[in-house]
Design a protein around this motif. Structure first.
Motif, PDB file in Angstrom:
ATOM      1  N   GLN A  93      45.546  30.796  19.300  1.00 44.23           N
ATOM      2  CA  GLN A  93      45.264  30.480  20.701  1.00 44.23           C
ATOM      3  C   GLN A  93      44.639  31.678  21.417  1.00 44.23           C
ATOM      4  OE1 GLN A  93      48.332  28.245  22.938  1.00 44.23           O
ATOM      5  NE2 GLN A  93      49.422  28.063  20.999  1.00 44.23           N
ATOM      6  N   PHE A  94      45.142  32.874  21.096  1.00 45.95           N
ATOM      7  CA  PHE A  94      44.579  34.089  21.685  1.00 45.95           C
ATOM      8  C   PHE A  94      43.141  34.279  21.227  1.00 45.95           C
ATOM      9  CE2 PHE A  94      43.620  38.590  21.805  1.00 45.95           C
ATOM     10  CZ  PHE A  94      44.155  39.012  23.017  1.00 45.95           C
ATOM     11  N   ALA A  95      42.910  34.129  19.918  1.00 50.02           N
ATOM     12  CA  ALA A  95      41.564  34.324  19.361  1.00 50.02           C
ATOM     13  C   ALA A  95      40.581  33.308  19.934  1.00 50.02           C
ATOM     14  CB  ALA A  95      41.605  34.220  17.840  1.00 50.02           C
ATOM     15  N   ARG A  96      41.073  32.107  20.203  1.00 52.58           N
ATOM     16  CA  ARG A  96      40.201  31.058  20.752  1.00 52.58           C
ATOM     17  C   ARG A  96      39.596  31.484  22.092  1.00 52.58           C
ATOM     18  NH1 ARG A  96      41.410  26.848  24.312  1.00 52.58           N
ATOM     19  NH2 ARG A  96      39.945  25.093  24.231  1.00 52.58           N
ATOM     20  N   LEU A  97      40.387  32.174  22.914  1.00 50.09           N
ATOM     21  CA  LEU A  97      39.856  32.657  24.189  1.00 50.09           C
ATOM     22  C   LEU A  97      39.143  34.004  24.044  1.00 50.09           C
ATOM     23  CD1 LEU A  97      42.456  31.896  27.020  1.00 50.09           C
ATOM     24  CD2 LEU A  97      40.404  30.647  26.391  1.00 50.09           C
ATOM     25  N   ALA A 119      44.813  32.962  30.371  1.00 48.70           N
ATOM     26  CA  ALA A 119      44.654  34.226  29.654  1.00 48.70           C
ATOM     27  C   ALA A 119      45.991  34.959  29.559  1.00 48.70           C
ATOM     28  CB  ALA A 119      43.626  35.111  30.355  1.00 48.70           C
ATOM     29  N   GLU A 120      46.742  34.969  30.650  1.00 50.32           N
ATOM     30  CA  GLU A 120      48.061  35.614  30.633  1.00 50.32           C
ATOM     31  C   GLU A 120      48.982  34.933  29.632  1.00 50.32           C
ATOM     32  OE1 GLU A 120      51.927  36.445  33.554  1.00 50.32           O
ATOM     33  OE2 GLU A 120      50.104  35.549  34.371  1.00 50.32           O
ATOM     34  N   GLU A 165      53.260  43.653  30.517  1.00 53.40           N
ATOM     35  CA  GLU A 165      53.535  43.324  31.907  1.00 53.40           C
ATOM     36  C   GLU A 165      52.200  42.955  32.545  1.00 53.40           C
ATOM     37  OE1 GLU A 165      55.513  46.559  33.804  1.00 53.40           O
ATOM     38  OE2 GLU A 165      57.119  46.672  32.305  1.00 53.40           O
ATOM     39  N   TRP A 166      52.170  41.862  33.310  1.00 53.63           N
ATOM     40  CA  TRP A 166      50.907  41.345  33.835  1.00 53.63           C
ATOM     41  C   TRP A 166      50.990  41.208  35.346  1.00 53.63           C
ATOM     42  CZ3 TRP A 166      46.764  39.203  30.659  1.00 53.63           C
ATOM     43  CH2 TRP A 166      45.729  38.595  31.387  1.00 53.63           C
ATOM     44  N   GLU A 167      49.995  41.759  36.029  1.00 52.94           N
ATOM     45  CA  GLU A 167      49.919  41.646  37.481  1.00 52.94           C
ATOM     46  C   GLU A 167      48.540  41.146  37.874  1.00 52.94           C
ATOM     47  OE1 GLU A 167      50.788  45.344  39.330  1.00 52.94           O
ATOM     48  OE2 GLU A 167      52.834  45.486  38.543  1.00 52.94           O
ATOM     49  N   GLY A 168      48.507  40.266  38.835  1.00 49.27           N
ATOM     50  CA  GLY A 168      47.215  39.752  39.302  1.00 49.27           C
ATOM     51  C   GLY A 168      47.333  38.310  39.734  1.00 49.27           C
ATOM     52  N   THR A 169      46.672  37.969  40.818  1.00 49.66           N
ATOM     53  CA  THR A 169      46.679  36.598  41.314  1.00 49.66           C
ATOM     54  C   THR A 169      45.930  35.697  40.343  1.00 49.66           C
ATOM     55  OG1 THR A 169      46.664  37.417  43.589  1.00 49.66           O
ATOM     56  CG2 THR A 169      46.047  35.116  43.255  1.00 49.66           C
ATOM     57  N   ARG A 170      46.477  34.510  40.134  1.00 54.46           N
ATOM     58  CA  ARG A 170      45.849  33.562  39.220  1.00 54.46           C
ATOM     59  C   ARG A 170      44.555  33.039  39.844  1.00 54.46           C
ATOM     60  NH1 ARG A 170      49.031  28.811  35.923  1.00 54.46           N
ATOM     61  NH2 ARG A 170      47.232  28.043  34.734  1.00 54.46           N
ATOM     62  N   VAL A 171      43.442  33.252  39.148  1.00 54.41           N
ATOM     63  CA  VAL A 171      42.129  32.842  39.659  1.00 54.41           C
ATOM     64  C   VAL A 171      41.264  32.335  38.512  1.00 54.41           C
ATOM     65  CG1 VAL A 171      42.127  34.475  41.590  1.00 54.41           C
ATOM     66  CG2 VAL A 171      41.201  35.183  39.365  1.00 54.41           C
ATOM     67  N   LEU A 223      38.800  41.225  29.117  1.00 54.77           N
ATOM     68  CA  LEU A 223      40.172  41.639  29.421  1.00 54.77           C
ATOM     69  C   LEU A 223      41.089  41.440  28.221  1.00 54.77           C
ATOM     70  CD1 LEU A 223      42.324  42.613  31.380  1.00 54.77           C
ATOM     71  CD2 LEU A 223      42.503  40.276  32.258  1.00 54.77           C
ATOM     72  N   LEU A 224      40.974  40.310  27.532  1.00 55.44           N
ATOM     73  CA  LEU A 224      41.822  40.049  26.365  1.00 55.44           C
ATOM     74  C   LEU A 224      41.508  41.029  25.237  1.00 55.44           C
ATOM     75  CD1 LEU A 224      41.839  36.135  26.277  1.00 55.44           C
ATOM     76  CD2 LEU A 224      43.647  37.668  27.080  1.00 55.44           C
ATOM     77  N   ASN A 225      40.241  41.354  25.063  1.00 58.98           N
ATOM     78  CA  ASN A 225      39.880  42.315  24.017  1.00 58.98           C
ATOM     79  C   ASN A 225      40.345  43.722  24.365  1.00 58.98           C
ATOM     80  OD1 ASN A 225      37.965  41.407  21.574  1.00 58.98           O
ATOM     81  ND2 ASN A 225      37.652  40.026  23.311  1.00 58.98           N
ATOM     82  N   LEU A 226      40.382  44.056  25.652  1.00 60.34           N
ATOM     83  CA  LEU A 226      40.918  45.353  26.055  1.00 60.34           C
ATOM     84  C   LEU A 226      42.416  45.434  25.790  1.00 60.34           C
ATOM     85  CD1 LEU A 226      38.972  46.018  29.392  1.00 60.34           C
ATOM     86  CD2 LEU A 226      38.664  47.163  27.187  1.00 60.34           C
TER      87      LEU A 226
END
Length: 236
Positions: A66-70, A87-88, A103-109, A119-122
Motif C-alpha cells: 500500500q505504501f509503495a502504491r502511493l 499518505a499518513e 509522529e505526524w503533524e499537519g492538517t489533512r488536505v 514526502l513518502l520517499n523522504l
C-alpha cells in the motif's frame, strides 16, 4: 540539468520494481514458512506460532504494498491530487515493521500527487538515517500546492548515508551504476526536481533534519496571472 545521469524509462521502472520486490519478499517468504509449519506440525503450540507468523507477515506485506502504491505508483493526470490523510495512513502502516516510530503533524488536505510521493520517499530516506531505530517526526505546512516538509529523525548513531547526496543529485553512488538498493534516493531526487522543491539536510549529534521547500512560491499577482481567463460572451 547538467551532471544528472538519466536512466531510460525501462531501466527506472525495472529498478523500482526490484526495490518493491525486495521490500515484500521477506514477509511473503515468512507467510510461506508459516503455511509449511501448519502442514508439517500438528502440535498446538506450533500451530499457534504459525498462525501468528502468517497473520503478522501478511499484514506487513500488505502495508508495504500500500505504501509503495502511493510512493512509487500513484498515477493520474498532471493535476491529480492525493489526500495527505491517506499518505499518513500508509506511512504509519509501513512503519509498523520498522525499528523507528513515526509522529505526524499537519492538517489533512489534498495535495498534488508528486508532492505526496516526495514526502513518502523522504520518510524512507529518514528511516535510512537512523538504522538502529528512533523517532521520525513528519510535518507539512503552508499552501497545499507549495508546502514545506520537515522530517526530524532522532536515534542512536544517526548518520547521513555517504552516497545519499550523489544519488539525490542524479549521480550513481559508484562505478557499478544504479541498483535496486540505490534507486529510491535517485527517484526521490527526480521527484524533488519535478515538483520544483529544494532539499536541505542538517545533522547535529543524533538528530538529522530534512527540509523540502518550494523553489519559488508565486506572489498574489503571479497567481492571478496564472488564472484561466473567462471566455468573452459571443455576439448575439
Amino acid at each position: 540539468m547538467s551532471g544528472i545521469d538519466t536512466l531510460s524509462s525501462m531501466d527506472l521502472a525495472a529498478l523500482l520494481c526490484s526495490r518493491v520486490c525486495h521490500d515484500i519478499i521477506s514477509p511473503v517468504g515468512a507467510v510461506i514458512n508459516g503455511l509449511e509449519v501448519l502442514e508439517e506440525d500438528n502440535g498446538e503450540e506450533m500451530q499457534t506460532f504459525a498462525m501468528e507468523l502468517i497473520t503478522k507477515s501478511a499484514s506487513t506485506a500488505s502495508a508495504k504494498l500500500q505504501f509503495a502504491r502511493l510512493a512509487f505508483g500513484a498515477a493520474g493526470s498532471a493535476g491529480a491530487e492525493i489526500d495527505t490523510g491517506d499518505a499518513e495512513s500508509v506511512a504509519r502502516g509501513y512503519m509498523n515493521s520498522e525499528k523507528a516510530e513515526i509522529e505526524w503533524e499537519g492538517t489533512r488536505v489534498l495535495m498534488p500527487k508528486n508532492l505526496v510521493k516526495l514526502l513518502l520517499n523522504l520518510i524512507m530516506i529518514s528511516i535510512s538515517t537512523i538504522p538502529r531505530g528512533g523517532t521520525i517526526k513528519v510535518s507539512h505546512e503552508g499552501d497545499p500546492k507549495y508546502p514545506t516538509f520537515k522530517l526530524v529523525s532522532e536515534g542512536k548513531n544517526a548518520r547521513i548515508p555517504a552516497s545519499l547526496d550523489r544519488l539525490l543529485r542524479g549521480r550513481p553512488a559508484d562505478e557499478q551504476g544504479f541498483t535496486a538498493n540505490s534507486i529510491q534516493p535517485y527517484y526521490t531526487g527526480l521527484l524533488a526536481r519535478e515538483a520544483k522543491m529544494d532539499l536541505a539536510f542538517d545533522w547535529v549529534d543524533d538528530t538529522i533534519t530534512i527540509q523540502a521547500k518550494p523553489v519559488h512560491i508565486p506572489s498574489a499577482d503571479e497567481m492571478i496571472g496564472q488564472a484561466i481567463p473567462c471566455e468573452e460572451p459571443s455576439e448575439a
